[in-house]
Design a protein around this motif. Structure first.
Motif, mmCIF file in Angstrom:
data_model
loop_
_atom_site.group_PDB
_atom_site.id
_atom_site.type_symbol
_atom_site.label_atom_id
_atom_site.label_comp_id
_atom_site.label_asym_id
_atom_site.label_seq_id
_atom_site.Cartn_x
_atom_site.Cartn_y
_atom_site.Cartn_z
ATOM 1 N N GLU A 1 0.816 -1.211 0.000
ATOM 2 C CA GLU A 1 0.000 0.000 0.000
ATOM 3 C C GLU A 1 0.853 1.267 0.000
ATOM 4 O OE1 GLU A 1 -2.794 -0.072 3.148
ATOM 5 O OE2 GLU A 1 -3.867 -1.847 2.426
ATOM 6 N N ASP A 2 1.863 1.317 0.859
ATOM 7 C CA ASP A 2 2.682 2.522 0.951
ATOM 8 C C ASP A 2 4.094 2.125 1.368
ATOM 9 O OD1 ASP A 2 3.788 4.991 1.178
ATOM 10 O OD2 ASP A 2 2.496 5.698 2.800
ATOM 11 N N MET A 3 5.017 2.095 0.412
ATOM 12 C CA MET A 3 6.396 1.699 0.713
ATOM 13 C C MET A 3 7.115 2.712 1.595
ATOM 14 S SD MET A 3 7.722 -1.193 -0.666
ATOM 15 C CE MET A 3 9.342 -0.960 -1.400
ATOM 16 N N PHE A 4 6.549 3.931 1.692
ATOM 17 C CA PHE A 4 7.170 4.958 2.515
ATOM 18 C C PHE A 4 6.356 5.231 3.782
ATOM 19 C CE2 PHE A 4 9.079 5.793 -1.626
ATOM 20 C CZ PHE A 4 10.413 5.924 -1.272
ATOM 21 N N ALA A 5 5.544 4.239 4.179
ATOM 22 C CA ALA A 5 4.857 4.353 5.460
ATOM 23 C C ALA A 5 5.896 4.369 6.580
ATOM 24 C CB ALA A 5 3.895 3.183 5.646
ATOM 25 N N GLN A 6 5.505 4.804 7.754
ATOM 26 C CA GLN A 6 6.461 5.038 8.831
ATOM 27 C C GLN A 6 7.292 3.805 9.152
ATOM 28 O OE1 GLN A 6 4.715 6.522 12.434
ATOM 29 N NE2 GLN A 6 6.670 6.785 13.463
ATOM 30 N N HIS A 7 6.642 2.625 9.186
ATOM 31 C CA HIS A 7 7.372 1.409 9.561
ATOM 32 C C HIS A 7 8.145 0.793 8.397
ATOM 33 C CE1 HIS A 7 3.727 -0.089 7.727
ATOM 34 N NE2 HIS A 7 4.207 -1.320 7.728
ATOM 35 N N LEU A 8 7.992 1.329 7.186
ATOM 36 C CA LEU A 8 8.691 0.799 6.012
ATOM 37 C C LEU A 8 9.650 1.805 5.382
ATOM 38 C CD1 LEU A 8 5.823 -1.079 4.103
ATOM 39 C CD2 LEU A 8 7.704 -2.107 5.399
ATOM 40 N N ALA A 9 9.580 3.072 5.787
ATOM 41 C CA ALA A 9 10.349 4.122 5.112
ATOM 42 C C ALA A 9 11.844 3.851 5.154
ATOM 43 C CB ALA A 9 10.032 5.474 5.746
ATOM 44 N N HIS A 10 12.374 3.507 6.340
ATOM 45 C CA HIS A 10 13.816 3.271 6.464
ATOM 46 C C HIS A 10 14.241 2.077 5.624
ATOM 47 C CE1 HIS A 10 11.430 1.533 9.732
ATOM 48 N NE2 HIS A 10 12.197 0.471 9.610
ATOM 49 N N LYS A 11 13.419 1.032 5.617
ATOM 50 C CA LYS A 11 13.736 -0.145 4.813
ATOM 51 C C LYS A 11 13.751 0.196 3.324
ATOM 52 C CE LYS A 11 12.110 -4.810 3.730
ATOM 53 N NZ LYS A 11 11.095 -5.855 4.021
ATOM 54 N N THR A 12 12.768 0.972 2.901
ATOM 55 C CA THR A 12 12.682 1.352 1.490
ATOM 56 C C THR A 12 13.862 2.213 1.072
ATOM 57 O OG1 THR A 12 10.258 1.272 1.608
ATOM 58 C CG2 THR A 12 11.240 2.470 -0.237
ATOM 59 N N VAL A 13 14.188 3.231 1.877
ATOM 60 C CA VAL A 13 15.292 4.133 1.544
ATOM 61 C C VAL A 13 16.616 3.373 1.474
ATOM 62 C CG1 VAL A 13 16.653 6.086 2.379
ATOM 63 C CG2 VAL A 13 14.153 6.178 2.463
ATOM 64 N N LEU A 14 16.874 2.507 2.456
ATOM 65 C CA LEU A 14 18.122 1.750 2.468
ATOM 66 C C LEU A 14 18.192 0.755 1.307
ATOM 67 C CD1 LEU A 14 18.472 1.138 6.306
ATOM 68 C CD2 LEU A 14 20.026 2.479 4.876
ATOM 69 N N SER A 15 17.058 0.158 0.953
ATOM 70 C CA SER A 15 17.023 -0.772 -0.175
ATOM 71 C C SER A 15 17.305 -0.045 -1.489
ATOM 72 C CB SER A 15 15.667 -1.477 -0.251
ATOM 73 O OG SER A 15 15.441 -2.277 0.892
ATOM 74 N N ILE A 16 16.726 1.145 -1.637
ATOM 75 C CA ILE A 16 16.985 1.949 -2.840
ATOM 76 C C ILE A 16 18.452 2.361 -2.892
ATOM 77 C CG2 ILE A 16 16.477 4.139 -3.985
ATOM 78 C CD1 ILE A 16 13.595 3.867 -2.983
ATOM 79 N N LEU A 17 19.014 2.730 -1.740
ATOM 80 C CA LEU A 17 20.435 3.088 -1.680
ATOM 81 C C LEU A 17 21.301 1.907 -2.122
ATOM 82 C CD1 LEU A 17 22.782 4.950 -0.945
ATOM 83 C CD2 LEU A 17 22.549 4.180 1.441
ATOM 84 N N ALA A 18 20.973 0.703 -1.622
ATOM 85 C CA ALA A 18 21.718 -0.493 -2.021
ATOM 86 C C ALA A 18 21.593 -0.724 -3.522
ATOM 87 C CB ALA A 18 21.203 -1.713 -1.251
ATOM 88 N N TRP A 19 20.383 -0.527 -4.062
ATOM 89 C CA TRP A 19 20.165 -0.708 -5.502
ATOM 90 C C TRP A 19 21.037 0.262 -6.302
ATOM 91 C CZ3 TRP A 19 18.623 2.149 -9.691
ATOM 92 C CH2 TRP A 19 18.194 1.438 -10.820
ATOM 93 N N ILE A 20 21.118 1.510 -5.836
ATOM 94 C CA ILE A 20 21.937 2.515 -6.526
ATOM 95 C C ILE A 20 23.411 2.116 -6.485
ATOM 96 C CG2 ILE A 20 22.756 4.900 -6.424
ATOM 97 C CD1 ILE A 20 19.954 5.667 -5.407
ATOM 98 N N LEU A 21 23.885 1.660 -5.330
ATOM 99 C CA LEU A 21 25.290 1.276 -5.197
ATOM 100 C C LEU A 21 25.637 0.116 -6.126
ATOM 101 C CD1 LEU A 21 25.706 1.529 -1.313
ATOM 102 C CD2 LEU A 21 26.675 3.061 -3.031
#
Length: 274
Positions: A207-227
């Motif tokens: 529903e919302d990948m940037f919800a409060q309990h998922l935001a840190h996981k999403t941001v870090l996963s995107i960072l890993a993808w970029i790296l």
């Protein structure tokens, strides 16, 4: 047999498989034809046996009447089993069996913690097929990139020993550096594709990948993808290899580890939230 007994037996077998791999380093008097049978067959057979026992432990421990239990240690146990399965399957065609000296003890440690540390179950009650796809692909991505991180560490050790003109039993048993490096990027490429699918399915099905309990996981996963994306582009366009490839691999994996399990441990063990 219950999950505890399966888990304990699998733990002992993983340790035996790791020890067999260590002992195989000293068996240097065999011919090339005998090498596969005597050096690889015994530890890999033990590894397969441990993986089967581990699977039974998972089947009897993770699936509950309330739903699928994916608490921190249960999820760790599942991921380590996937890593073992990938390693064993890959070893049928690639010289990656030495990674078992790290992967097998790690699986044993996680199983031991799962057996001995009490933990509150965090169950997923409504496991729809889109969520199932997302979970499976995410765990495969993490497992491939975790093995890639171990491969990068082993490659760094091999490169350091060769540069210092010191060889030991482990280094002499490894494939040439170029082969090790090729294996590293094959693992990274496979993990990167799976991580891309994981992110896409997450944005589509959750529903919302940037919800409060998922935001840190999403941001870090995107960072890993970029790296990992930068690393693969650097490899193709500029021929990145050696130390720079190892550093980018370990950096990407660290970000992914924090995304997948660092945040989960904080939420469940410190904040006591699902």
């Amino acid at each position: 047999m219950n999950s505890t007994l399966f888990g304990a037996t699998a733990t002992a077998t993983y340790v035996a498989a790791a020890l067999a791999l260590v002992r195989s380093l000293r068996e240097n008097e065999f011919t090339a034809a005998e090498t596969f049978t005597l050096r690889r067959l015994k530890p890999l057979t033990l590894g397969w046996f441990a993986a089967v026992l581990h699977a039974f432990a998972l089947a009897t421990g993770i699936e509950t009447q309330e739903g699928l239990n994916l608490s921190f240690l249960s999820a760790m146990s599942l991921v380590t089993w996937v890593m073992v399965a990938i390693l064993l399957l890959a070893s049928l065609a690639k010289p990656v069996d030495k990674l078992g000296m790290v992967v097998f003890p790690m699986a044993a440690l996680v199983l031991l913690l799962k057996i001995s540390v009490p933990e509150t179950a965090h169950t997923i009650k409504d496991l729809s097929w889109p969520l199932t796809i997302h979970i499976v692909v995410s765990m495969l991505a993490y497992s491939f990139l975790n093995i890639a991180a171990f491969q990068a560490a082993l490659l760094a050790f091999q490169d350091w020993r060769l540069r210092s003109h010191h060889t030991d039993l482990l280094v002499s048993s490894l494939p040439p550096l170029q082969t090790m490096e090729t294996l590293l990027f094959q693992l990274i490429a496979a993990g990167f594709v799976l991580l891309s699918v994981s992110l896409v399915t997450g944005f589509i099905f959750l529903e919302d990948m940037f919800a409060q309990h998922l935001a840190h996981k999403t941001v870090l996963s995107i960072l890993a993808w970029i790296l990992f994306a930068v690393l693969l582009i650097g490899r193709v366009r500029y021929g990145w290899r050696g130390t720079i490839a190892i550093r980018w691999t370990l950096g990407g994996f660290l970000s992914l580890m924090l995304a997948y399990f660092g945040s989960k441990m904080v939420l469940e063990w410190i904040l006591h939230r699902a």
